[in-house]
Motif scaffolding. Sequence first.
Motif, PDB file in Angstrom:
ATOM      1  N   SER A  49       8.712  -3.875  -7.198  1.00 51.16           N
ATOM      2  CA  SER A  49       7.930  -3.176  -6.184  1.00 51.16           C
ATOM      3  C   SER A  49       8.849  -2.600  -5.124  1.00 51.16           C
ATOM      4  CB  SER A  49       6.930  -4.141  -5.543  1.00 51.16           C
ATOM      5  OG  SER A  49       6.090  -3.473  -4.632  1.00 51.16           O
ATOM      6  N   GLY A  50       8.372  -1.554  -4.444  1.00 50.17           N
ATOM      7  CA  GLY A  50       9.130  -0.952  -3.366  1.00 50.17           C
ATOM      8  C   GLY A  50       8.192  -0.519  -2.248  1.00 50.17           C
ATOM      9  N   ILE A  51       8.764  -0.363  -1.063  1.00 53.72           N
ATOM     10  CA  ILE A  51       7.958   0.009   0.092  1.00 53.72           C
ATOM     11  C   ILE A  51       8.766   0.905   1.009  1.00 53.72           C
ATOM     12  CG2 ILE A  51       8.606  -2.069   1.424  1.00 53.72           C
ATOM     13  CD1 ILE A  51       5.668  -2.108   2.442  1.00 53.72           C
ATOM     14  N   SER A  52       8.110   1.895   1.580  1.00 55.72           N
ATOM     15  CA  SER A  52       8.770   2.861   2.448  1.00 55.72           C
ATOM     16  C   SER A  52       9.031   2.283   3.827  1.00 55.72           C
ATOM     17  CB  SER A  52       7.899   4.123   2.559  1.00 55.72           C
ATOM     18  OG  SER A  52       6.625   3.796   3.116  1.00 55.72           O
ATOM     19  N   TRP A  53       9.708   3.076   4.662  1.00 50.84           N
ATOM     20  CA  TRP A  53      10.115   2.615   5.982  1.00 50.84           C
ATOM     21  C   TRP A  53       8.966   2.036   6.809  1.00 50.84           C
ATOM     22  CZ3 TRP A  53      12.028   8.179   5.911  1.00 50.84           C
ATOM     23  CH2 TRP A  53      13.300   8.260   5.322  1.00 50.84           C
ATOM     24  N   SER A  54       7.886   2.785   6.832  1.00 48.43           N
ATOM     25  CA  SER A  54       6.752   2.377   7.677  1.00 48.43           C
ATOM     26  C   SER A  54       5.786   1.457   6.952  1.00 48.43           C
ATOM     27  CB  SER A  54       5.992   3.609   8.158  1.00 48.43           C
ATOM     28  OG  SER A  54       5.387   4.265   7.049  1.00 48.43           O
ATOM     29  N   GLY A  55       5.925   1.395   5.633  1.00 46.52           N
ATOM     30  CA  GLY A  55       4.981   0.614   4.836  1.00 46.52           C
ATOM     31  C   GLY A  55       3.813   1.435   4.332  1.00 46.52           C
ATOM     32  N   SER A  56       3.801   2.709   4.629  1.00 41.96           N
ATOM     33  CA  SER A  56       2.668   3.546   4.245  1.00 41.96           C
ATOM     34  C   SER A  56       2.658   3.877   2.753  1.00 41.96           C
ATOM     35  CB  SER A  56       2.663   4.838   5.052  1.00 41.96           C
ATOM     36  OG  SER A  56       3.864   5.547   4.858  1.00 41.96           O
ATOM     37  N   ASN A  57       3.830   3.816   2.138  1.00 42.54           N
ATOM     38  CA  ASN A  57       3.938   4.083   0.699  1.00 42.54           C
ATOM     39  C   ASN A  57       4.458   2.860  -0.032  1.00 42.54           C
ATOM     40  OD1 ASN A  57       3.149   6.885   0.810  1.00 42.54           O
ATOM     41  ND2 ASN A  57       5.143   7.288   1.713  1.00 42.54           N
ATOM     42  N   THR A  58       3.760   2.479  -1.090  1.00 41.61           N
ATOM     43  CA  THR A  58       4.176   1.338  -1.899  1.00 41.61           C
ATOM     44  C   THR A  58       4.197   1.733  -3.374  1.00 41.61           C
ATOM     45  OG1 THR A  58       1.888   0.525  -2.014  1.00 41.61           O
ATOM     46  CG2 THR A  58       3.294  -0.373  -0.266  1.00 41.61           C
ATOM     47  N   ALA A  61       5.747  -1.759 -10.438  1.00 38.09           N
ATOM     48  CA  ALA A  61       5.902  -1.700 -11.882  1.00 38.09           C
ATOM     49  C   ALA A  61       4.529  -1.914 -12.513  1.00 38.09           C
ATOM     50  CB  ALA A  61       6.871  -2.771 -12.355  1.00 38.09           C
ATOM     51  N   ASP A  62       4.322  -1.300 -13.661  1.00 38.00           N
ATOM     52  CA  ASP A  62       3.031  -1.432 -14.333  1.00 38.00           C
ATOM     53  C   ASP A  62       2.694  -2.899 -14.633  1.00 38.00           C
ATOM     54  OD1 ASP A  62       3.344   1.615 -16.331  1.00 38.00           O
ATOM     55  OD2 ASP A  62       2.622   1.282 -14.283  1.00 38.00           O
ATOM     56  N   SER A  63       3.721  -3.683 -14.894  1.00 36.87           N
ATOM     57  CA  SER A  63       3.502  -5.072 -15.282  1.00 36.87           C
ATOM     58  C   SER A  63       2.943  -5.933 -14.160  1.00 36.87           C
ATOM     59  CB  SER A  63       4.820  -5.683 -15.788  1.00 36.87           C
ATOM     60  OG  SER A  63       5.807  -5.615 -14.778  1.00 36.87           O
ATOM     61  N   VAL A  64       3.054  -5.478 -12.902  1.00 39.29           N
ATOM     62  CA  VAL A  64       2.578  -6.287 -11.779  1.00 39.29           C
ATOM     63  C   VAL A  64       1.487  -5.602 -10.983  1.00 39.29           C
ATOM     64  CG1 VAL A  64       4.874  -7.329 -11.613  1.00 39.29           C
ATOM     65  CG2 VAL A  64       4.244  -5.477 -10.039  1.00 39.29           C
ATOM     66  N   LYS A  65       1.201  -4.358 -11.329  1.00 37.08           N
ATOM     67  CA  LYS A  65       0.210  -3.593 -10.584  1.00 37.08           C
ATOM     68  C   LYS A  65      -1.140  -4.304 -10.633  1.00 37.08           C
ATOM     69  CE  LYS A  65       1.139   0.673 -10.966  1.00 37.08           C
ATOM     70  NZ  LYS A  65       1.293   2.044 -11.485  1.00 37.08           N
ATOM     71  N   GLY A  66      -1.765  -4.423  -9.465  1.00 37.04           N
ATOM     72  CA  GLY A  66      -3.043  -5.104  -9.375  1.00 37.04           C
ATOM     73  C   GLY A  66      -2.938  -6.599  -9.154  1.00 37.04           C
ATOM     74  N   ARG A  67      -1.737  -7.157  -9.322  1.00 32.80           N
ATOM     75  CA  ARG A  67      -1.537  -8.596  -9.120  1.00 32.80           C
ATOM     76  C   ARG A  67      -0.606  -8.884  -7.947  1.00 32.80           C
ATOM     77  NH1 ARG A  67       1.069 -11.481 -12.802  1.00 32.80           N
ATOM     78  NH2 ARG A  67       2.307  -9.744 -13.624  1.00 32.80           N
ATOM     79  N   THR A  69       1.430  -7.628  -4.352  1.00 29.19           N
ATOM     80  CA  THR A  69       1.309  -6.734  -3.203  1.00 29.19           C
ATOM     81  C   THR A  69       2.547  -6.854  -2.340  1.00 29.19           C
ATOM     82  OG1 THR A  69      -1.106  -6.998  -3.169  1.00 29.19           O
ATOM     83  CG2 THR A  69      -0.058  -6.100  -1.188  1.00 29.19           C
ATOM     84  N   ILE A  70       3.163  -5.717  -2.070  1.00 28.14           N
ATOM     85  CA  ILE A  70       4.320  -5.683  -1.178  1.00 28.14           C
ATOM     86  C   ILE A  70       3.855  -5.255   0.203  1.00 28.14           C
ATOM     87  CG2 ILE A  70       4.926  -3.281  -1.718  1.00 28.14           C
ATOM     88  CD1 ILE A  70       7.901  -4.129  -1.555  1.00 28.14           C
ATOM     89  N   SER A  71       4.463  -5.843   1.219  1.00 26.71           N
ATOM     90  CA  SER A  71       4.154  -5.462   2.590  1.00 26.71           C
ATOM     91  C   SER A  71       5.383  -5.729   3.445  1.00 26.71           C
ATOM     92  CB  SER A  71       2.950  -6.250   3.118  1.00 26.71           C
ATOM     93  OG  SER A  71       3.233  -7.640   3.148  1.00 26.71           O
ATOM     94  N   LEU A  81       6.382 -10.252  -0.669  1.00 27.18           N
ATOM     95  CA  LEU A  81       5.818  -9.958  -1.976  1.00 27.18           C
ATOM     96  C   LEU A  81       4.778 -11.034  -2.269  1.00 27.18           C
ATOM     97  CD1 LEU A  81       5.976  -8.041  -4.442  1.00 27.18           C
ATOM     98  CD2 LEU A  81       7.410  -9.791  -5.538  1.00 27.18           C
ATOM     99  N   GLN A  82       3.509 -10.653  -2.172  1.00 27.93           N
ATOM    100  CA  GLN A  82       2.423 -11.568  -2.497  1.00 27.93           C
ATOM    101  C   GLN A  82       2.164 -11.479  -3.991  1.00 27.93           C
ATOM    102  OE1 GLN A  82       0.630 -13.754  -0.471  1.00 27.93           O
ATOM    103  NE2 GLN A  82      -0.245 -14.461  -2.418  1.00 27.93           N
ATOM    104  N   MET A  83       2.302 -12.606  -4.658  1.00 34.74           N
ATOM    105  CA  MET A  83       2.161 -12.666  -6.107  1.00 34.74           C
ATOM    106  C   MET A  83       0.898 -13.444  -6.439  1.00 34.74           C
ATOM    107  SD  MET A  83       6.152 -13.696  -6.763  1.00 34.74           S
ATOM    108  CE  MET A  83       5.990 -13.766  -8.528  1.00 34.74           C
ATOM    109  N   ASN A  84      -0.080 -12.788  -7.002  1.00 32.76           N
ATOM    110  CA  ASN A  84      -1.336 -13.428  -7.402  1.00 32.76           C
ATOM    111  C   ASN A  84      -1.494 -13.371  -8.919  1.00 32.76           C
ATOM    112  OD1 ASN A  84      -1.979 -13.835  -4.664  1.00 32.76           O
ATOM    113  ND2 ASN A  84      -3.102 -11.895  -4.558  1.00 32.76           N
ATOM    114  N   SER A  85      -2.316 -14.256  -9.440  1.00 32.49           N
ATOM    115  CA  SER A  85      -2.585 -14.290 -10.886  1.00 32.49           C
ATOM    116  C   SER A  85      -1.289 -14.268 -11.688  1.00 32.49           C
ATOM    117  CB  SER A  85      -3.470 -13.107 -11.285  1.00 32.49           C
ATOM    118  OG  SER A  85      -4.684 -13.104 -10.560  1.00 32.49           O
ATOM    119  N   VAL A  86      -0.361 -15.109 -11.292  1.00 29.60           N
ATOM    120  CA  VAL A  86       0.959 -15.074 -11.936  1.00 29.60           C
ATOM    121  C   VAL A  86       0.860 -15.524 -13.391  1.00 29.60           C
ATOM    122  CG1 VAL A  86       2.223 -15.340  -9.792  1.00 29.60           C
ATOM    123  CG2 VAL A  86       1.520 -17.380 -11.062  1.00 29.60           C
TER     124      VAL A  86
END
Length: 130
Positions: A49-58, A61-67, A69-71, A81-86
């Motif tokens: 996962s990646g996140i922009s300077w302000s956090g407005s863009n995240t 990877a397809d393998s973790v999308k929906g599970r 969350t980067i902030s 990196l919040q990891m759910n449904s691991v």
Amino acid sequence: QVQLVESGGGLVQAGGSLRLSCAASGRTFSSLRMGWFRQAPGKEREFVSGISWSGSNTYYADSVKGRFTISRDNAKNTVYLQMNSVKPEDTAVYYCAADDSPRRGATNIYYSQSGSYDFWGQGTQVTVSS
């Protein structure tokens, strides 16, 4: 120079949750793009996962999308990196990375490439048991 220190790794059961943190120092945090990568035994390091300077863009990877969350909290110089449904396949050493390039218009491809990042943490182990 940027120092990155990850924390929050550990052992978790499949279906559970874990939150990784990465504390940065040495540079104005809000000027850094941030990313998370992981490397499983015998495999190459891969983008998570990646996140922009302000956090407005995240970006994910397809393998973790929906599970996962980067902030980021620029006041605390920390990215999360919040990891759910691991899943057991999420088992890896997770690395935090920082990019201090001033370039604008970075795309998801840019964020996903390890070569885009200038600084790396030491990694934190995440193990998911089935």
